[in-house]
Structures are given as C-alpha cells and as structure tokens.
Scaffold this motif. Structure first.
Motif, short mmCIF file in Angstrom:
data_model
loop_
_atom_site.label_atom_id
_atom_site.label_comp_id
_atom_site.label_asym_id
_atom_site.label_seq_id
_atom_site.Cartn_x
_atom_site.Cartn_y
_atom_site.Cartn_z
N ARG A 1 27.93 -15.53 -11.13
CA ARG A 1 29.22 -14.92 -11.48
C ARG A 1 30.32 -15.39 -10.54
NH1 ARG A 1 29.70 -8.93 -9.05
NH2 ARG A 1 28.37 -9.17 -7.23
N SER A 2 31.54 -15.21 -11.00
CA SER A 2 32.72 -15.53 -10.20
C SER A 2 33.61 -14.30 -10.11
CB SER A 2 33.52 -16.67 -10.83
OG SER A 2 32.80 -17.88 -10.74
N VAL A 3 34.33 -14.22 -9.02
CA VAL A 3 35.31 -13.16 -8.82
C VAL A 3 36.65 -13.84 -8.58
CG1 VAL A 3 35.99 -11.20 -7.38
CG2 VAL A 3 33.56 -11.61 -7.83
N ARG A 4 37.66 -13.43 -9.29
CA ARG A 4 39.01 -13.98 -9.09
C ARG A 4 39.69 -13.22 -7.95
NH1 ARG A 4 42.69 -16.26 -13.64
NH2 ARG A 4 41.16 -17.85 -13.17
N ILE A 5 40.21 -13.98 -6.99
CA ILE A 5 40.94 -13.40 -5.87
C ILE A 5 42.40 -13.80 -6.01
CG2 ILE A 5 41.06 -13.13 -3.37
CD1 ILE A 5 38.30 -12.47 -4.44
N ASP B 1 39.00 -18.64 -7.81
CA ASP B 1 37.76 -18.02 -8.25
C ASP B 1 36.67 -18.38 -7.24
OD1 ASP B 1 38.90 -16.94 -10.56
OD2 ASP B 1 38.56 -18.77 -11.70
N VAL B 2 35.90 -17.38 -6.81
CA VAL B 2 34.84 -17.60 -5.82
C VAL B 2 33.55 -16.98 -6.31
CG1 VAL B 2 36.51 -17.59 -3.92
CG2 VAL B 2 35.31 -15.49 -4.49
N PRO C 1 30.45 -14.68 -5.20
CA PRO C 1 30.12 -13.74 -4.13
C PRO C 1 29.08 -14.34 -3.18
CG PRO C 1 30.19 -12.60 -6.22
CD PRO C 1 30.29 -14.07 -6.53
N GLY C 2 29.32 -14.18 -1.89
CA GLY C 2 28.42 -14.70 -0.88
C GLY C 2 28.84 -16.02 -0.28
N GLU C 3 29.78 -16.73 -0.90
CA GLU C 3 30.18 -18.03 -0.34
C GLU C 3 31.37 -17.85 0.59
OE1 GLU C 3 31.45 -20.97 -3.18
OE2 GLU C 3 32.80 -19.59 -4.19
N LEU C 4 31.36 -18.64 1.67
CA LEU C 4 32.46 -18.62 2.62
C LEU C 4 33.63 -19.38 2.01
CD1 LEU C 4 33.46 -17.94 5.52
CD2 LEU C 4 32.65 -20.21 6.19
N THR C 5 34.80 -18.75 1.98
CA THR C 5 35.99 -19.33 1.35
C THR C 5 37.12 -19.34 2.37
OG1 THR C 5 35.28 -18.44 -0.77
CG2 THR C 5 37.57 -19.16 -0.60
N GLU C 6 37.92 -20.41 2.33
CA GLU C 6 39.06 -20.53 3.22
C GLU C 6 40.33 -20.73 2.40
OE1 GLU C 6 39.43 -22.96 7.16
OE2 GLU C 6 39.98 -24.30 5.51
N VAL C 7 41.36 -19.97 2.72
CA VAL C 7 42.68 -20.14 2.11
C VAL C 7 43.71 -20.16 3.24
CG1 VAL C 7 42.08 -19.08 -0.10
CG2 VAL C 7 42.96 -17.65 1.74
N VAL D 1 33.49 -5.27 -11.17
CA VAL D 1 34.70 -5.70 -10.46
C VAL D 1 34.76 -7.22 -10.55
CG1 VAL D 1 35.96 -5.73 -8.27
CG2 VAL D 1 34.57 -3.74 -8.89
N THR D 2 35.70 -7.73 -11.30
CA THR D 2 35.82 -9.17 -11.51
C THR D 2 37.08 -9.76 -10.88
OG1 THR D 2 36.92 -8.82 -13.62
CG2 THR D 2 34.51 -9.07 -13.67
N GLU D 3 37.92 -8.89 -10.32
CA GLU D 3 39.18 -9.37 -9.75
C GLU D 3 39.55 -8.53 -8.54
OE1 GLU D 3 42.14 -10.91 -12.53
OE2 GLU D 3 43.56 -9.54 -11.56
N LEU D 4 39.95 -9.20 -7.47
CA LEU D 4 40.40 -8.54 -6.25
C LEU D 4 41.78 -9.09 -5.88
CD1 LEU D 4 37.18 -8.82 -4.03
CD2 LEU D 4 37.98 -6.80 -5.21
N THR D 5 42.57 -8.29 -5.22
CA THR D 5 43.87 -8.74 -4.72
C THR D 5 43.90 -8.54 -3.22
OG1 THR D 5 44.96 -8.17 -6.79
CG2 THR D 5 46.37 -8.46 -4.86
#
Length: 196
Positions: A67-71, A93-94, A96-102, A166-170
């Motif tokens: 699955r993916s979650v939109r941030i 889109d990420v 869950p569990g992966e390290l993401t950098e923005v 929960v598919t989207e976070l802000t």
C-alpha cells in the motif's frame, strides 16, 4: 584538634560523594549508546547503520509495499516573521516503513538576523502517532542572517501499523520568530534587534 578534624571529615565525605556521582554520570553516558540503539530498533522500528554514527537512520526491513500513503506538505510563517517558507514538493506517495526525505526552503527577507522555530502538525490528529520524524529542522532553532536562504531536510517514516483506512496524511509547519534568541544574536553582534 576536634574542631579541625570534623571539617576535614566532612570535606572528605563531600569529595567521596562527588566522585561517586561523577563516576555514575560517566557510566550513564556510556549506557546511553546501547539504550538509544534499543529504543530506535525495538520501539521505533528504525535500524541504525553500522559503523560510525552518521546521524542517518534507515528503515527496518518491514516496509509495507502492498500500500501507499499520500503525504501532503504545507508551510507557513507567522505574520510577524519576515521569512518565506515553502516545501519543495507539495505531495508524495510513500510505502509505510520506508525512510523518506523531503526538503523545505526558507529565506529571511529582512535586513536583520532572525532566529525562528518551526512548529509541526500532522493531520489527521489520530494518525500523528504513526508519523515518525528521524531528522527535522523543527528539532532546533534556525538562525537565518539578513537575506539568507536555506534548504532544510525532513526525514520520516510512516509506521506500518498505521490503520489501513488512513490513506492520506498532511504534515504542516508554521515558523515563528524566537524573539529571545533573536535578541541574543543581535546583542552578540552589536546590531539593533529585529522589530517584529
């Protein structure tokens, strides 16, 4: 003689207690490294890299690729702070569990050095416990000189335990001026403080 011996005994006792407390503090400092590793790996699910500490953490092998979650990213500044502040991307889109950098960009548009603090917020509020920042400019004060611009990273992991509905976070940040820190900076360089 007794009047001299009593203060000497008291002084020895104080020195002995001071040495014991210092030794305990020294040992506690060494114990913090394995405790930090246990907290990261066991509690937060973050596997630290082997070798010298680089300040970088990598996600554990529990990435949920099903699955993916939109941030979404929002950025604003308090009306009294003469800065511009914006995310470099507004959504990603990420898994869950992966390290993401923005990255976020901030610039001081005034003619004086200003210290700011970013206050983060995650929505929906019920999902904020599942959003783990491993590195963030919001952890420390940010000093920007007059006219200075800076790119600032945020590294995070969305916990795989995030409920599936929960598919989207802000993730939003608001920068505020830290007036006390700004005043101290102005006093250090002998400049008039920013009139905010």
């Amino acid at each position: 003689m007794n009047t001299v011996a009593a203060p000497t005994r008291n002084a020895r006792g104080v020195v002995r207690i001071t040495l014991i407390v210092s030794a305990c503090a020294f040992l506690f400092g060494f114990a913090m490294i394995p405790l930090y590793r246990i907290a990261c790996e066991q509690v937060l699910g973050i596997k630290l890299e082997d070798g010298p500490v680089t300040g970088r953490a990598v996600a554990a092998a529990s990435v949920d690729t099903s699955r993916s979650v939109r941030i979404q990213f929002l950025a604003s500044v308090n009306s009294k702070l003469p800065w511009t502040f914006a995310p470099e991307v507004t959504r990603i889109d990420v898994h869950p569990g992966e390290l993401t950098e923005v990255w976020f960009d901030a610039a001081n548009t005034s003619d004086a050095a200003i210290v700011g603090n970013a206050v983060p917020s995650v929505a929906p509020n019920t999902a904020s416990a599942f959003f783990n920042k491993t590195e963030c400019f919001c952890f420390t004060e940010q000093l920007l000189a007059a006219g200075e611009a800076r790119r600032m990273p945020v590294r995070f992991i969305v916990d795989p335990a995030l409920p599936r509905d929960v598919t989207e976070l802000t993730l939003s940040y608001t920068f505020y001026e830290n007036t006390d820190a700004t005043r101290r900076v102005a006093e250090t360089v002998g400049a008039p403080p920013h009139a905010g």
